[in-house]
Enzyme design. Structure first.
Site, short mmCIF file in Angstrom:
data_model
loop_
_atom_site.label_atom_id
_atom_site.label_comp_id
_atom_site.label_asym_id
_atom_site.label_seq_id
_atom_site.Cartn_x
_atom_site.Cartn_y
_atom_site.Cartn_z
N ILE A 243 0.90 -1.15 0.00
CA ILE A 243 0.00 0.00 0.00
C ILE A 243 0.94 1.21 0.00
CG2 ILE A 243 -1.79 1.28 1.22
CD1 ILE A 243 -2.77 -1.29 2.42
N PRO A 244 1.13 1.84 -1.15
CA PRO A 244 2.29 2.72 -1.35
C PRO A 244 2.14 4.12 -0.75
CG PRO A 244 1.02 2.62 -3.36
CD PRO A 244 0.35 1.67 -2.39
N CYS A 245 2.16 4.19 0.58
CA CYS A 245 2.08 5.51 1.22
C CYS A 245 3.30 6.36 0.92
CB CYS A 245 1.90 5.35 2.73
SG CYS A 245 3.10 4.27 3.52
N HIS A 246 4.40 5.74 0.48
CA HIS A 246 5.60 6.50 0.12
C HIS A 246 5.37 7.35 -1.14
CE1 HIS A 246 5.79 2.60 -1.97
NE2 HIS A 246 6.35 3.29 -2.96
N ARG A 247 4.31 7.07 -1.90
CA ARG A 247 4.02 7.85 -3.12
C ARG A 247 3.16 9.07 -2.85
NH1 ARG A 247 2.50 2.36 -6.44
NH2 ARG A 247 4.55 1.38 -6.21
#
Length: 279
Positions: A243-247
């Site tokens: 779940i790409p919270c880094h994006r």
């Protein structure tokens, strides 16, 4: 994962640290010397792992890279929102399927739930993977926080759950999670409040190599004024990387925060951009 794969990950983690510390002054010869390798061998090893040369990767690690992604309009939530945020099935470039815990089950803080856990190598340092019978429910990176703090952090999300160490059960999912080219569906089990899950669903719509902003996420989930709440939900995402919270970035192009440390966030964004270019 195979021993040579683990070795490559360990070498690359150290190389990224050196690149991060040395900036533009970290030449290929100096970097290879610090790693105890010839320049030619190190370049082959590094390029095989990330898909681009060490010099090119250095450019992705700069603080200005996030701003350049936004200025190039590499945001994707407008299109995802137009198509409808689906929930299940293949999500863009990721092979994922997911389901969410019911609000009632979430309110019980994991009571009656068995959560399996294990430590695995990843491109971004030691990773704690947690999962239920339904799929991965947590991934935490320990490169900055340390293993004890990472374990305490993830266990605190579901304090009433029973936690059982079982690497063998989780290994197939972990291998897929950290593989650059996923070939099999990786099941996820989202454990959160309804608003958090809506935010995480929006994050799942952002392809690798692209970014979005907290305000765009707020728009996509139908709460345009809830930017601060969106930021909090992004920060509480328990399943890092998949779940790409880094994006998710600030509107200014700033990286914002990252639960597992900004060096890890920068490394993931750079790695994804390099893989997208190489692909």
């Amino acid at each position: 994962m195979p021993a040579n794969q683990s070795y490559h990950f360990n070498v690359m983690r150290r190389a990224i640290e050196l690149i991060d510390e040395g900036g533009s002054g970290m030449t290929l010869d100096r970097l290879a010397g610090e790693m105890g390798m010839s320049a030619a061998h190190f370049q082959r090893l590094f390029s095989g792992w990330v898909g681009v040369s060490p010099k090119r990767y250095q450019q992705y690690l700069t603080l200005g890279h996030a701003k350049s992604l936004l200025s190039a309009r590499h945001t994707m939530l407008e299109a995802a929102d137009g198509a409808g945020l689906s929930g299940t099935g293949r999500l863009h470039d990721l092979f994922l399927r997911w389901e969410a815990m019911s609000p009632g089950d979430f309110a019980r803080k994991g009571a009656g739930l068995t959560v399996y856990w294990g430590w695995f190598d990843s491109p971004f340092g030691p990773a704690l993977v947690m999962g239920t019978d339904k799929g991965i429910c947590g991934i935490g990176f320990a490169a900055e926080a340390g293993e004890e703090a990472t374990m305490t952090d993830l266990r605190s999300r579901w304090p009433q759950a029973d936690f059982v160490q079982d690497e063998d059960r989780l290994r197939p999912w972990a291998l897929e999670a950290f593989c650059a080219e996923r070939t099999n569906p990786t099941p996820l089990y989202l454990i959160g409040a309804p608003f958090q899950i809506k935010v995480w669903e929006a994050l799942l719509a952002i392809p690798s190599g692209h970014v979005t902003t907290y305000s765009e996420i707020a728009q996509a989930i139908g709460h345009p004024k809830a930017v601060r709440a969106v930021g909090t939900a992004v920060g509480r995402n328990p399943i890092s990387l998949l779940i790409p919270c880094h994006r998710a970035l600030r509107k200014s192009g700033g990286l914002g925060g990252y639960h597992w440390g900004l060096p890890v966030k920068r490394g993931i964004l750079a790695w994804e951009s390099a893989r997208a270019e190489a692909g």
